[in-house]
Design a protein around this motif. Sequence first.
Motif, short mmCIF file in Angstrom:
data_model
loop_
_atom_site.label_atom_id
_atom_site.label_comp_id
_atom_site.label_asym_id
_atom_site.label_seq_id
_atom_site.Cartn_x
_atom_site.Cartn_y
_atom_site.Cartn_z
N ARG A 1 10.57 -2.04 15.88
CA ARG A 1 10.38 -1.07 14.87
C ARG A 1 11.53 -1.52 13.69
NH1 ARG A 1 7.96 3.54 16.11
NH2 ARG A 1 7.20 3.80 18.46
N MET A 2 11.12 -1.62 12.42
CA MET A 2 12.14 -2.07 11.50
C MET A 2 11.85 -1.30 10.32
SD MET A 2 10.84 -6.01 10.41
CE MET A 2 9.50 -6.68 11.36
N PRO A 3 12.85 -0.97 9.70
CA PRO A 3 12.60 -0.28 8.16
C PRO A 3 12.12 -0.98 7.26
CG PRO A 3 15.06 -0.46 9.13
CD PRO A 3 14.37 -0.96 10.12
N VAL A 4 11.90 -0.49 6.41
CA VAL A 4 10.97 -1.08 5.23
C VAL A 4 11.67 -2.29 4.37
CG1 VAL A 4 9.51 0.72 4.71
CG2 VAL A 4 11.51 1.05 3.36
N GLN B 1 0.83 -1.32 -0.10
CA GLN B 1 -0.25 0.00 -0.02
C GLN B 1 0.96 1.38 0.05
OE1 GLN B 1 -2.48 -0.54 3.44
NE2 GLN B 1 -3.85 -1.90 2.23
N LEU B 2 2.00 1.17 0.83
CA LEU B 2 2.77 2.47 0.93
C LEU B 2 3.57 2.51 -0.76
CD1 LEU B 2 4.25 1.73 4.38
CD2 LEU B 2 2.86 3.48 3.75
N ILE B 3 3.93 1.70 -1.20
CA ILE B 3 4.46 1.82 -2.77
C ILE B 3 3.45 2.79 -3.45
CG2 ILE B 3 4.95 0.45 -4.67
CD1 ILE B 3 6.20 -1.42 -3.07
N THR B 4 2.27 2.65 -3.48
CA THR B 4 1.29 3.34 -4.10
C THR B 4 1.03 4.73 -3.92
OG1 THR B 4 -0.66 3.05 -2.84
CG2 THR B 4 -0.09 1.08 -4.54
N SER C 1 10.55 4.93 0.26
CA SER C 1 11.59 4.32 -0.57
C SER C 1 11.18 2.80 -0.22
CB SER C 1 12.90 4.59 -0.19
OG SER C 1 13.20 5.96 -0.57
N VAL C 2 10.15 2.15 -0.24
CA VAL C 2 9.47 0.78 0.26
C VAL C 2 9.95 0.09 -1.16
CG1 VAL C 2 7.70 -0.73 0.54
CG2 VAL C 2 7.73 1.63 1.43
N PRO C 3 10.91 -0.85 -0.98
CA PRO C 3 11.40 -1.81 -2.13
C PRO C 3 10.23 -2.58 -2.53
CG PRO C 3 12.08 -2.63 -0.03
CD PRO C 3 11.60 -1.35 0.33
N THR C 4 9.94 -3.08 -3.68
CA THR C 4 8.92 -3.79 -4.27
C THR C 4 9.36 -5.24 -3.91
OG1 THR C 4 10.05 -3.71 -6.50
CG2 THR C 4 8.40 -2.20 -5.99
N SER C 5 10.69 -5.59 -3.88
CA SER C 5 11.19 -6.87 -3.69
C SER C 5 11.97 -6.79 -2.49
CB SER C 5 11.64 -7.68 -4.71
OG SER C 5 12.91 -6.91 -5.31
#
Length: 184
Positions: A141-144, A60-63, A70-74
């Motif tokens: 808490r973890m980064p994307v 959802q964040l990618i959209t 900077s959310v990775p798709t993979s």
Amino acid sequence: MPTRVHEFSWPDRVVIGTIGVPGARTFYMQVRTGANIVSIALEKEQSALLAEKIDEVLDQLITIDGNPFSVPTSTPIELVDNDPLEAPHEQFRTGAMTLDWDPTTAQIVIEAYPLSDVDPDDIDEPLNENSANETEMMLVRMPVGTARAFAKRTREIVGAGRPACPLCGYPMDADGHDCTLPEA
């Protein structure tokens, strides 16, 4: 009753892993920062659902226009972690979990709480000093990128279990199982 919080804001490692053989595995979420390691036990289904929901949030964040987080798709290859657990010592068995997103730090936030040991029949009885145990929880808490790698590994760990019966969908043991199909 004070709550002991096992908090990890930028963990060095956060993974799901198992101990045991398929059909008799114990699932653990293990988090480490430096020498501080906490392992909590969870159910296979909790692990699978957590991975699924993390991927949903990240997708959802990618959209969002411009993907500002900077959310990775993979899964970023440098974040793949296929190492075994580090000798888990169960801190607690997980009951409830929450999943959230913190846009100020661009991190996935997981809260895990232990199964309740309270007997509903004993609610009106006063606690004696020996039974007033400290409660605890884990906050991660973890980064994307780490979250994407966590979800991928978790799906692989869950999928490495017993194969599903092609007829009924239930897990099969090495020696098979009694397949009882629902009647039509």
